[in-house]
Design a protein around this motif. Structure first.
Motif, PDB file in Angstrom:
ATOM      1  N   PRO A  77      -9.809  71.625  10.638  1.00 14.51           N
ATOM      2  CA  PRO A  77      -9.476  71.489   9.226  1.00 14.51           C
ATOM      3  C   PRO A  77      -8.621  70.246   9.027  1.00 14.51           C
ATOM      4  N   LYS A  78      -8.978  69.486   8.046  1.00 11.84           N
ATOM      5  CA  LYS A  78      -8.259  68.237   7.866  1.00 11.84           C
ATOM      6  C   LYS A  78      -7.497  68.291   6.553  1.00 11.84           C
ATOM      7  N   ASP A  79      -6.239  68.432   6.665  1.00 11.93           N
ATOM      8  CA  ASP A  79      -5.433  68.582   5.470  1.00 11.93           C
ATOM      9  C   ASP A  79      -4.506  67.383   5.372  1.00 11.93           C
ATOM     10  N   ALA A  80      -4.557  66.756   4.233  1.00 13.54           N
ATOM     11  CA  ALA A  80      -3.790  65.519   4.111  1.00 13.54           C
ATOM     12  C   ALA A  80      -2.297  65.739   4.368  1.00 13.54           C
ATOM     13  N   SER A  81      -1.830  66.937   4.103  1.00 13.84           N
ATOM     14  CA  SER A  81      -0.401  67.129   4.299  1.00 13.84           C
ATOM     15  C   SER A  81      -0.065  67.531   5.736  1.00 13.84           C
ATOM     16  N   PRO A 107       5.066  58.976   5.143  1.00 17.14           N
ATOM     17  CA  PRO A 107       4.331  57.799   4.702  1.00 17.14           C
ATOM     18  C   PRO A 107       2.857  58.106   4.516  1.00 17.14           C
ATOM     19  N   LYS A 108       2.352  59.024   5.315  1.00 19.41           N
ATOM     20  CA  LYS A 108       0.936  59.320   5.198  1.00 19.41           C
ATOM     21  C   LYS A 108       0.616  60.032   3.883  1.00 19.41           C
ATOM     22  N   ASP A 109       1.502  60.961   3.506  1.00 19.12           N
ATOM     23  CA  ASP A 109       1.313  61.629   2.212  1.00 19.12           C
ATOM     24  C   ASP A 109       1.298  60.622   1.092  1.00 19.12           C
ATOM     25  N   LEU A 110       2.299  59.734   1.138  1.00 15.98           N
ATOM     26  CA  LEU A 110       2.413  58.736   0.081  1.00 15.98           C
ATOM     27  C   LEU A 110       1.173  57.862   0.049  1.00 15.98           C
ATOM     28  N   TRP A 111       0.745  57.492   1.264  1.00 16.40           N
ATOM     29  CA  TRP A 111      -0.429  56.634   1.346  1.00 16.40           C
ATOM     30  C   TRP A 111      -1.650  57.322   0.755  1.00 16.40           C
ATOM     31  N   SER A 112      -1.840  58.595   1.134  1.00 16.01           N
ATOM     32  CA  SER A 112      -3.079  59.211   0.668  1.00 16.01           C
ATOM     33  C   SER A 112      -3.008  59.478  -0.838  1.00 16.01           C
ATOM     34  N   GLN A 113      -1.806  59.614  -1.372  1.00 18.59           N
ATOM     35  CA  GLN A 113      -1.675  59.717  -2.819  1.00 18.59           C
ATOM     36  C   GLN A 113      -2.038  58.388  -3.483  1.00 18.59           C
ATOM     37  N   LEU A 114      -1.544  57.304  -2.892  1.00 21.04           N
ATOM     38  CA  LEU A 114      -1.816  55.981  -3.461  1.00 21.04           C
ATOM     39  C   LEU A 114      -3.299  55.614  -3.400  1.00 21.04           C
ATOM     40  N   CYS A 115      -4.005  56.231  -2.450  1.00 19.24           N
ATOM     41  CA  CYS A 115      -5.429  55.932  -2.343  1.00 19.24           C
ATOM     42  C   CYS A 115      -6.203  56.415  -3.570  1.00 19.24           C
ATOM     43  N   ILE A 116      -5.608  57.337  -4.326  1.00 25.69           N
ATOM     44  CA  ILE A 116      -6.318  57.818  -5.509  1.00 25.69           C
ATOM     45  C   ILE A 116      -5.541  57.576  -6.795  1.00 25.69           C
ATOM     46  N   THR A 117      -4.411  56.894  -6.706  1.00 26.11           N
ATOM     47  CA  THR A 117      -3.671  56.592  -7.921  1.00 26.11           C
ATOM     48  C   THR A 117      -3.348  55.101  -7.958  1.00 26.11           C
ATOM     49  N   PRO A 118      -3.120  54.548  -9.158  1.00 29.53           N
ATOM     50  CA  PRO A 118      -2.875  53.113  -9.220  1.00 29.53           C
ATOM     51  C   PRO A 118      -1.468  52.704  -8.773  1.00 29.53           C
ATOM     52  N   GLN A 119      -0.489  53.575  -8.901  1.00 30.82           N
ATOM     53  CA  GLN A 119       0.831  53.152  -8.464  1.00 30.82           C
ATOM     54  C   GLN A 119       1.686  54.316  -8.022  1.00 30.82           C
ATOM     55  N   GLY A 120       2.720  54.001  -7.267  1.00 32.07           N
ATOM     56  CA  GLY A 120       3.610  55.050  -6.809  1.00 32.07           C
ATOM     57  C   GLY A 120       4.437  54.581  -5.635  1.00 32.07           C
ATOM     58  N   ARG A 121       5.158  55.541  -5.068  1.00 35.77           N
ATOM     59  CA  ARG A 121       6.024  55.253  -3.936  1.00 35.77           C
ATOM     60  C   ARG A 121       5.161  54.982  -2.705  1.00 35.77           C
ATOM     61  N   PHE A 122       5.533  53.946  -1.948  1.00 33.39           N
ATOM     62  CA  PHE A 122       4.752  53.555  -0.784  1.00 33.39           C
ATOM     63  C   PHE A 122       5.491  53.958   0.493  1.00 33.39           C
ATOM     64  N   TYR A 123       6.824  53.810   0.421  1.00 33.70           N
ATOM     65  CA  TYR A 123       7.618  54.161   1.588  1.00 33.70           C
ATOM     66  C   TYR A 123       9.014  54.508   1.109  1.00 33.70           C
ATOM     67  N   THR A 124       9.611  55.429   1.791  1.00 32.63           N
ATOM     68  CA  THR A 124      10.942  55.783   1.353  1.00 32.63           C
ATOM     69  C   THR A 124      11.822  56.086   2.563  1.00 32.63           C
ATOM     70  N   SER A 125      13.023  55.532   2.562  1.00 33.97           N
ATOM     71  CA  SER A 125      13.995  55.817   3.616  1.00 33.97           C
ATOM     72  C   SER A 125      15.360  55.577   2.998  1.00 33.97           C
ATOM     73  N   PRO A 126      16.436  55.989   3.657  1.00 39.45           N
ATOM     74  CA  PRO A 126      17.759  55.788   3.045  1.00 39.45           C
ATOM     75  C   PRO A 126      18.066  54.306   2.804  1.00 39.45           C
ATOM     76  N   GLN A 127      17.494  53.414   3.609  1.00 37.95           N
ATOM     77  CA  GLN A 127      17.807  51.989   3.422  1.00 37.95           C
ATOM     78  C   GLN A 127      16.807  51.292   2.515  1.00 37.95           C
ATOM     79  N   LEU A 128      15.554  51.432   2.890  1.00 37.89           N
ATOM     80  CA  LEU A 128      14.529  50.643   2.216  1.00 37.89           C
ATOM     81  C   LEU A 128      13.553  51.555   1.490  1.00 37.89           C
ATOM     82  N   VAL A 129      13.248  51.148   0.266  1.00 41.46           N
ATOM     83  CA  VAL A 129      12.236  51.866  -0.496  1.00 41.46           C
ATOM     84  C   VAL A 129      11.170  50.857  -0.874  1.00 41.46           C
ATOM     85  N   MET A 130       9.923  51.267  -0.815  1.00 39.15           N
ATOM     86  CA  MET A 130       8.871  50.376  -1.275  1.00 39.15           C
ATOM     87  C   MET A 130       8.047  51.094  -2.331  1.00 39.15           C
ATOM     88  N   GLU A 131       7.821  50.373  -3.431  1.00 37.14           N
ATOM     89  CA  GLU A 131       6.949  50.886  -4.478  1.00 37.14           C
ATOM     90  C   GLU A 131       5.686  50.042  -4.464  1.00 37.14           C
TER      91      GLU A 131
END
Lengths: 968, 145
Positions: free
Chosen positions: A696-700, A724-748
């Protein structure tokens, strides 16, 4: 068969291609008509028409699925001649039509067990030539039984065909051959006497080893009998009709020599090694007088005689075995007899001046493999000049091999001569080879130069003689080397190098009128960063002028670099240059290029505050030591290993490493092994097995990596729930959103797609209280997309600051593997860099645009796209039918037909690429895409049917959609 | 050199859609036709190697894996040509044109799935003649019945 002969003769008589086409079209339409009323057709007619179709197919006419059904019918004909035609047509025309192939499974079964050897042979030929899942599922057991059977009922003729059949099916369904059962059986096969059977069995064994499903030692039972069989042949024990121009069964000899190369030397005991060495010795030590000399190439006007031709065949057969023996010797490394190695080196040296170009080519290739063992260099070094001469041959195949060999032979003692000569050749070399030459020269110079300043000189020379072939990677690397690495030489030494590089840049920029863009970039960067190290005699004004004079000619990206360099020079010489630089920036403030404009405005603003300017433009700190060791140029070179025997897994690994194997520096100790696996985010778009067999392949469930081998812990650099994988697979079907998140660096991330082109903006945000430095991004090039960056990545971010990175992607071919986006940054000076192996969410569905079609059109088109162009996947529904519209329409960018409802949905789209259509060069290739979903509410099952005009597209789309719509 | 290229025999051992076949043949043949007769018979192409040999006006081209033995690929081609030669008795292009199906049968007795199965000409021709005999019997049976 008269009708066929007439048809062929007619076609031969056609004067033009157009006439030919008309004749073929006429015949095809006649055949289609005949086939429309099958009752009136005799077997003979069927056979005749199928032959005609085959002839048209061979000439390159598209016959679509005309005649497929008739071919299938002929297979079950009781008449041998009709059966032959049926099977042959099936294997030529139907290889990728699974539905049709399914229909001949029964004929095949009947014929195999018919007791008639020739019918069985036909059936087996067809199975071997088609392979495919239908045969693998239905026939694997039957055919394995044929080989496993103890009785001698089967002739070697049938057995050899069965071996190859099974190999073909094993490649498809590779769970079937267990060493416990098969190792002994295969070993027994090698005791057979029939050379044809032995040849096929060797092919079978090689295929098994190549697949690499089990480690080679699991099959070590075959080693002894193979060795015995080989020894017999080498001694000349061979039936006469298997001698090929006096060489005993050269194919079999080579295959067996190749089989042995798959086994690690440690599996050979002393006795066996002794025997192997004797075999090698007798192959290699054959006196050259007995080895037939290669015939002279045909001179003008002189016809080759029959004797010449025969001598050529004999020479080829002998050398084929000889080269394979050398490969085995190279594999044995230090356990090979040193005398043999010496003999081999001598022979290879002689081959360099062979009159036969094939022997020169293979001699160079083999010598390069031999050179991977450093101890052989003492024998090979003497040929250096001869090899350099080969770089002047007209034949690109030979030049390529010579270059490989020189690359393998280059050492600190001889690099200068080799590199100098290569530089000389570079300018006059053709484009095909130039890029490889540049990479190799750059690597060799960096690796071998005692004074690293020479390396810088070499790159500048290349920029002079072949600037177009110098890729960005090459000059980026110069920047890394000149900037220096941690634990590098003393500051004084490093500064000497920097000064040298800056003055090289200054000389070039101030003297050249129309400098090449790449030279400008490198020169500007070096002048900006290290210009302050130039001698006093170079005035600040001269430095600025050297940059300024090239500004108009530069590309937008180069202009940006020039601009920054000018401001860096200003920073070092505030009083002398303020007027000029500010004036220059003002001009650019009004530039039409938005990027430049923004940069100019920002820099102007910065110039107002000298302290701040100084802070921002502080020189780059040295790069991490790991960067020094992992020269990205080396990764770009094609994989070349000394061994010729490779398993599929090794080859695939190698193919992946091309294009930049970026090793994450999680610490020195564990960064070497499995580096690649760590960086690969599990990719939902890449299931390696058919749906039925895959877990079974579950994105989460991000821990379920799908490439069987690395089922271990994957990575845990995500914090909290959103990996990051969750965020990535969300971005694969949406035009924008969070790409990476950590206490230091965030990427949108924001993305816009227009047909085959997408623009991605990645915003880097420092969300910590400390600055982030040394930010770097590396996007390894892939051949499925054209990727360009339109702005530099910010090198550092103050707390709360943000900056964006613009990336443009263009889809060139259908693909499953998304492009990588490798980010590196430091959270404190001197801290080890953090590495983020990200993937761009530009998956293939992003390049789809909706296609508005009517239901009737949809149906009609849908029905034509069958065979491998169709993929059906069933599974437990993850997304309910009410969400379908969203997924299909917004997620996958398709047009959803209004007829869609809660039990079935229909969607249509077009996949756009930026690859010109060979048929209409002014247009880009597009692929129509159709999707149908069916829902069974009782079982909560969903069926996904994807049909496109291209099997690769079908495959990629289905795999991606599956991850969102199904959970198992 | 050639007005247009004519394919006399083609065989794919991996499934390949018709459209791609056409494109591949065009690309490969133009690469090879542009090579001078004096250079070597091998050419790296994509991830494969092309091994080719010219017989009169016919080019025989084999596309093999990078790791395959190039000289033997050439000799496999020659082995096939020799079998054709013996079967037809001094084979020429016309034999291949009008009997292309025979050429396919002979190829199937030498190579299946891209693997060499028989390197003896005698054995290959023996099986082919037996097959021919079976087809004859068939025809005769038909006439009688």
């Amino acid at each position: 068969m008269k009708g066929l002969q007439v048809f062929i003769a007619d076609i031969r008589n056609c004067q033009t291609k157009e006439q030919e086409r008309q004749r073929v079209d006429k015949e095809l339409s006649k055949i289609r008509q005949k086939f429309a009323t099958p009752k009136t057709l005799s077997g003979y007619d069927r056979k005749k028409y199928v032959w005609k179709l085959l002839y048209a197919y061979m000439l390159g006419y598209e016959i679509d699925d005309t005649g497929h059904f008739q071919a299938v019918e002929l297979c079950s004909s009781p008449k041998f001649s009709e059966k032959t035609a049926g099977y042959l047509a099936t294997s030529l025309l139907l290889a990728d039509n699974n539905d049709m192939v399914r229909m001949i499974v029964n004929s095949v079964k009947t014929d195999i067990s018919s007791g008639n050897e020739h019918m069985a042979a036909l059936a087996l030929n067809t199975v071997a030539n088609i392979g495919g899942p239908e045969f693998a599922d239905n026939l694997f057991t039957d055919i394995s039984r044929m080989i496993l059977a103890q009785s001698n009922a089967l002739s070697p003729y049938i057995k050899r065909k069965a071996c190859i059949c099974l190999l073909r099916l094993y490649r498809k369904e590779n769970d079937g051959l267990q060493p416990e059962v098969w190792s002994a059986k295969l070993a027994a096969l090698f005791n057979e006497q029939d050379i044809g059977l032995l040849t096929s069995a060797s092919g079978f064994m090689l295929g098994i080893l190549e697949m690499g499903k089990f480690p080679a030692p699991a099959w070590s039972g075959v080693v002894a009998p193979v060795c015995q069989s080989l020894a017999n042949l080498v001694q000349g024990i061979c039936p006469e009709h298997y001698e090929y121009y006096h060489v005993p069964a050269p194919w079999l000899q080579s295959k067996m020599l190749r089989i042995l190369q798959f086994f690690p030397v440690t599996t050979f005991d002393a006795e066996l090694l002794h025997r192997l060495n004797l075999i090698l010795q007798s192959i290699l030590a054959k006196p050259s007088s007995q080895r037939s000399p290669a015939p002279l190439p045909p001179g003008p006007g002189k016809r080759r005689t029959k004797v010449d031709a025969e001598r050529q065949n004999r020479s080829n057969a002998e050398h084929a075995v000889l080269f394979e023996a050398m490969n085995l010797m190279i594999h044995l490394e230090d356990t090979a007899d040193p005398e043999t190695t010496k003999t081999a080196a001598g022979l290879l040296g002689i081959f360099l001046s062979s009159t036969d170009p094939n022997i020169r080519y293979l001699g160079l290739e083999t010598m390069a493999r031999l050179a991977s063992n450093l101890s052989t260099h003492e024998y090979l070094d003497r040929y250096k000049n001869q090899i350099l001469d080969k770089m002047h041959e007209t034949d690109i195949s030979i030049r390529r091999q010579a270059l490989n060999l020189l690359y393998a032979l280059c050492r600190p003692e001889n690099w200068q001569q080799i590199v100098d000569q290569l530089l000389e050749i570079l300018g006059s070399s053709d484009n095909l080879l130039q890029e490889e030459l540049v990479l190799k020269i750059a690597i060799l110079a960096e690796k071998n130069a005692k004074n690293i300043g020479w390396y810088v000189d070499v790159v500048f020379k290349m920029l002079e003689s072949a600037p177009d072939a110098v890729s960005d990677d090459v000059w980026y690397r110069v920047v890394q080397v000149v900037t220096g690495f941690e634990d590098g030489p003393s500051e004084a030494e490093q500064n000497a190098l920097r000064r040298h590089a800056a003055s090289k840049a200054y000389q070039n920029l101030s003297s050249q009128r129309a400098a090449h863009d790449t030279l400008l970039r490198l020169g500007a960067y070096l002048m900006g960063e290290f210009g302050h190290l130039l001698p006093q005699s170079v005035t600040p004004r001269a430095k600025f002028e050297a940059l300024h004079r090239h500004f108009q000619r530069g590309s937008p990206q180069t202009k940006a670099i020039l601009l920054l360099a000018a401001v860096k020079i200003l920073n070092a010489n505030h009083d002398a240059l303020k007027g000029e630089v500010v004036c220059f920036l003002r001009e650019i403030q009004d530039s039409a290029d938005v990027e430049l404009q923004q940069r100019a405005v920002e820099l102007l603003q910065l110039c107002k505050d000298e302290d701040n300017l100084d802070q921002v433009l502080r020189p780059m700190p040295p790069y991490a030591e790991s960067v020094q060791k992992n020269n990205p140029l080396v990764q770009r070179l094609k994989f070349s290993a000394k061994n010729r025997a490779h398993t599929r897994a090794e080859l695939e690994e190698a193919a992946k490493s091309e294009g930049g194997m970026y090793k994450p520096g999680r610490g020195k100790a564990d960064s070497t092994d499995g580096a690649q696996k760590i960086m690969e985010l599990p990719d939902p778009g890449r299931p390696s097995k058919p749906a039925a067999a895959s877990p079974p392949k579950d994105a989460s469930a991000s821990e379920s990596s799908d490439s069987e081998e690395d089922a271990g812990p994957v990575q845990s650099n995500g914090t909290g729930a959103a990996t990051p994988k969750d965020l990535w697979s969300q971005l694969c079907i949406t035009p924008q959103g969070r790409f990476y998140t950590s206490p230091q660096l965030v990427m949108e991330l924001k993305q816009e797609y227009n047909a085959a082109t997408g623009r991605l903006t990645i915003v880097f945000i420092n969300s910590a209280k400390a600055p982030i430095g040394n930010i770097r991004v590396h996007i390894p090039q892939v051949d499925t997309m054209r990727i360009q960056t339109f702005s530099e990545v910010p090198s550092s971010l103050k707390p709360g600051e943000q900056a964006s990175h613009l990336v443009q992607v263009q889809c060139l071919r259908p693909f499953l593997q998304p492009a990588k986006y490798l980010v590196e940054y430091c959270t404190a000076p001197g801290a080890p860099p953090q590495q983020l192996p990200m993937l761009l969410p530009a998956v293939v569905t992003k390049f789809i645009t909706p296609a508005q079609v009517q239901m009737a059109q949809f149906r009609q088109f849908f029905d034509t796209l069958t065979g491998p162009r169709e993929l059906v996947l069933d599974g437990q529904a993850k997304a309910q039918p009410k969400e379908w519209l969203n997924y299909l329409g917004k997620g996958f960018n398709m047009f959803v037909l209004p007829e869609s409802g809660p039990t079935a949905a229909f969607a249509a789209g077009t996949l756009n690429t930026a690859t010109p259509d060979p048929a209409q060069p002014e247009k880009m290739m597009t692929v129509p895409v159709l999707v149908r979903l069916q829902y069974d509410s009782g079982r909560n099952f969903v069926r996904l049917i994807v049909r496109t005009q291209h099997p690769e597209v079908t495959n990629a789309l289905a795999k991606i959609m599956q991850t969102y719509l199904m959970s198992g | 050199m050639f007005d247009f290229l004519i394919v006399r025999l083609k065989k794919w051992f991996v499934p390949c859609p018709e459209r791609d076949q056409f494109r591949t043949i065009k690309e490969v043949s133009s690469l090879i036709l542009n090579r001078s007769p004096k250079v070597c018979n091998f050419l790296e192409w994509r991830d494969y190697k092309l091994c080719y040999k010219r017989y009169a006006s016919l080019f025989f081209i084999a596309c093999v894996e990078n790791t395959d033995n190039e000289l033997l690929a050439l000799e496999t081609v020659h082995h096939f040509v020799e079998c054709l030669d013996r079967y037809f008795g001094n084979v020429c292009e016309l034999d291949l044109i009008f009997n292309f199906h025979k050429a396919y049968y002979i190829l199937d007795e030498i190579l299946i799935s891209g693997e060499l199965q028989e390197s003896s000409k005698r054995a290959v021709l023996h099986h082919i003649s037996e097959q021919d005999a079976m087809m004859q019997e068939n025809e005769q049976a038909k006439r009688k019945g």
